[in-house]
Write a protein that holds these residues in place. Structure first.
Motif, PDB file in Angstrom:
ATOM      1  N   HIS A   1     -10.333   5.927  -0.600  1.00  0.00           N
ATOM      2  CA  HIS A   1     -10.144   5.057  -1.753  1.00  0.00           C
ATOM      3  C   HIS A   1     -10.496   5.790  -3.044  1.00  0.00           C
ATOM      4  CE1 HIS A   1     -10.029   1.390  -4.139  1.00  0.00           C
ATOM      5  NE2 HIS A   1     -11.174   1.768  -4.675  1.00  0.00           N
TER       6      HIS A   1
ATOM      7  N   THR B   1      -3.901   5.395  -0.640  1.00  0.00           N
ATOM      8  CA  THR B   1      -5.007   5.132   0.269  1.00  0.00           C
ATOM      9  C   THR B   1      -4.767   5.675   1.665  1.00  0.00           C
ATOM     10  OG1 THR B   1      -4.027   2.970   0.685  1.00  0.00           O
ATOM     11  CG2 THR B   1      -5.735   3.092  -0.987  1.00  0.00           C
TER      12      THR B   1
ATOM     13  N   LEU C   1      -9.069   4.576   5.292  1.00  0.00           N
ATOM     14  CA  LEU C   1      -8.685   3.853   4.077  1.00  0.00           C
ATOM     15  C   LEU C   1      -9.856   3.754   3.109  1.00  0.00           C
ATOM     16  CD1 LEU C   1      -6.502   0.909   5.411  1.00  0.00           C
ATOM     17  CD2 LEU C   1      -5.838   2.529   3.653  1.00  0.00           C
TER      18      LEU C   1
ATOM     19  N   ASP D   1       0.834  -1.200   0.000  1.00  0.00           N
ATOM     20  CA  ASP D   1       0.000   0.000   0.000  1.00  0.00           C
ATOM     21  C   ASP D   1       0.874   1.257   0.000  1.00  0.00           C
ATOM     22  OD1 ASP D   1      -2.631   1.145   0.061  1.00  0.00           O
ATOM     23  OD2 ASP D   1      -2.232   1.748   2.123  1.00  0.00           O
TER      24      ASP D   1
ATOM     25  N   LEU E   1      -7.142  -4.068   3.131  1.00  0.00           N
ATOM     26  CA  LEU E   1      -6.346  -3.592   4.260  1.00  0.00           C
ATOM     27  C   LEU E   1      -7.234  -2.972   5.332  1.00  0.00           C
ATOM     28  CD1 LEU E   1      -3.267  -2.026   2.428  1.00  0.00           C
ATOM     29  CD2 LEU E   1      -3.366  -4.175   3.690  1.00  0.00           C
TER      30      LEU E   1
ATOM     31  N   LEU F   1      -7.255  -3.223  -3.009  1.00  0.00           N
ATOM     32  CA  LEU F   1      -6.317  -3.466  -1.907  1.00  0.00           C
ATOM     33  C   LEU F   1      -6.681  -2.662  -0.670  1.00  0.00           C
ATOM     34  CD1 LEU F   1      -3.728  -4.742  -0.810  1.00  0.00           C
ATOM     35  CD2 LEU F   1      -2.455  -2.822  -1.788  1.00  0.00           C
ATOM     36  N   SER F   2      -7.066  -1.406  -0.857  1.00  0.00           N
ATOM     37  CA  SER F   2      -7.380  -0.573   0.313  1.00  0.00           C
ATOM     38  C   SER F   2      -8.564  -1.126   1.095  1.00  0.00           C
ATOM     39  CB  SER F   2      -7.667   0.869  -0.115  1.00  0.00           C
ATOM     40  OG  SER F   2      -8.741   0.917  -1.027  1.00  0.00           O
TER      41      SER F   2
END
Length: 344
Positions: free
Chosen positions: A150, A341, A146, A80, A264, A260-261
């Motif tokens: 985004h 992010t 996050l 990230d 996570l 991905l964000s």
């Protein structure tokens, strides 16, 4: 489990050797090829996995699971981080042949910062059990951030606090050298007898300031998995050491990791809840269940697998999905992309 001093010394010595190898490898400016990035990424992953096997063998299955869980979380957060690094290198137009030098300084700086935070965090946790709740709430807040950030536009780093502070303290020599390169691979320069720093130094300063911000959520996250300072430190160090090579390996794929964000955010929220439940279980009522480490590892692996697959499927046509555009990063010699992010 108490780790003997000689084990600490040997581990720190081994990590120092790996850092020295990284510095030696990056000693001459050059554009990192895909083959080179792949080779070094594989080497660092193998080293991290082999170390984890050693932890499992000598410290037991519980410690092994904690190490692998922590390493996976830190590795994921490091990926990230690459979004922001791509933005910084692009906005400061760092030539490709000098990018690995900037990233190397960032990795070394991150190692030092996190070592300090780990010492402080371990001391605070041993003295105040309620800090688990503070860490947990902080991770929940980070997870919300996050999700909310985004797909947002990259933040302009040219007005970063580190940039303003550097320009205020020392002269910045932006004059081009004989070959027309204002960077020329050096961090400092003397012009007409006047000592100052180069634009490359500014880029390094911004990377280090971002490292500081990233450490603020990565350290609480791994303390949510294990409170063993040795495992916290080694998982962090071995996740960071391969970051420079990983950047050049993944830079062309960053705009495809569109989910991905979200992954996570879910992982950080899960660990945040786990920390709060741990405090309630140990200091309030044993009736409150404690989340076992094996479940944490399962959730982390499953989440990363799901968001990776969904990201690649949704961007299968090349580039980001239409409904989730990834901001392009401008730069004279850098065509990296990123969707930062976690804004510093």
């Amino acid at each position: 489990m108490t780790v003997p001093f000689w084990v600490w010394a040997a581990t720190i010595g081994g990590i120092a050797v790996l850092v020295a190898v990284d510095i030696w490898h990056a000693r001459s400016p050059h554009e990192v090829s895909f083959r080179e990035a792949t080779l070094w990424s594989v080497i660092y992953v193998v080293v991290a996995l082999a170390f984890g096997v050693g932890v499992w063998w000598f410290m037991g299955a519980q410690s092994g699971i904690e190490y692998f869980s922590g390493w996976l979380v830190e590795k994921s957060l490091s990926v990230d981080n690459l979004f922001i690094f791509a933005v910084i290198l692009g906005q400061f137009a760092v030539p490709k042949r000098h990018q690995q030098k900037v990233l190397l300084w960032g990795v070394v700086g991150a190692l030092v910062m996190r070592a300090v935070f780990i010492v402080v965090g371990a001391a605070v946790i041993s003295a105040f059990a309620f800090v688990f709740v503070v860490f947990g709430l902080f991770l929940l807040w980070t997870a919300v951030g996050l999700v909310r950030s985004h797909g947002s536009e990259p933040k302009d780093m040219s007005d970063n606090v580190a940039v303003r502070l550097t320009r205020r303290l020392v002269p910045v020599h932006e004059e081009e050298t004989a070959d027309g390169d204002p960077h020329d691979g050096r961090l400092t320069r003397r012009v007409d007898g006047r000592f100052g720093v180069t634009p490359l130094f500014i880029a390094v300063a911004v990377i280090l300031s971002v490292d500081l911000v990233f450490a603020l959520d990565s350290i609480p996250a791994i303390f949510g998995i294990t409170q063993n300072a040795y495992l916290v430190f080694t998982a962090n160090a071995l996740a960071l050491l391969g970051l420079r090579a990983l950047y050049f390996l993944l830079v062309g794929l960053l705009d495809r990791l569109v989910h991905l964000s979200y992954g996570l955010a879910f992982i950080l929220a899960f660990i945040g809840v786990k920390l709060i439940m741990l405090y309630l279980h140990e200091d309030v009522s044993a009736a409150v269940p404690a989340v076992p480490t094996w479940l944490s590892l399962t959730v982390i692996v499953a989440t990363l697998a799901v968001v990776t697959v969904t990201s690649l499927v949704s961007t299968r046509g090349g580039g980001a999905a239409d409904d989730e555009p990834a901001p392009r990063v401008s730069g004279s010699e850098h065509d990296g992309t990123g969707s930062p992010t976690r804004q510093p």
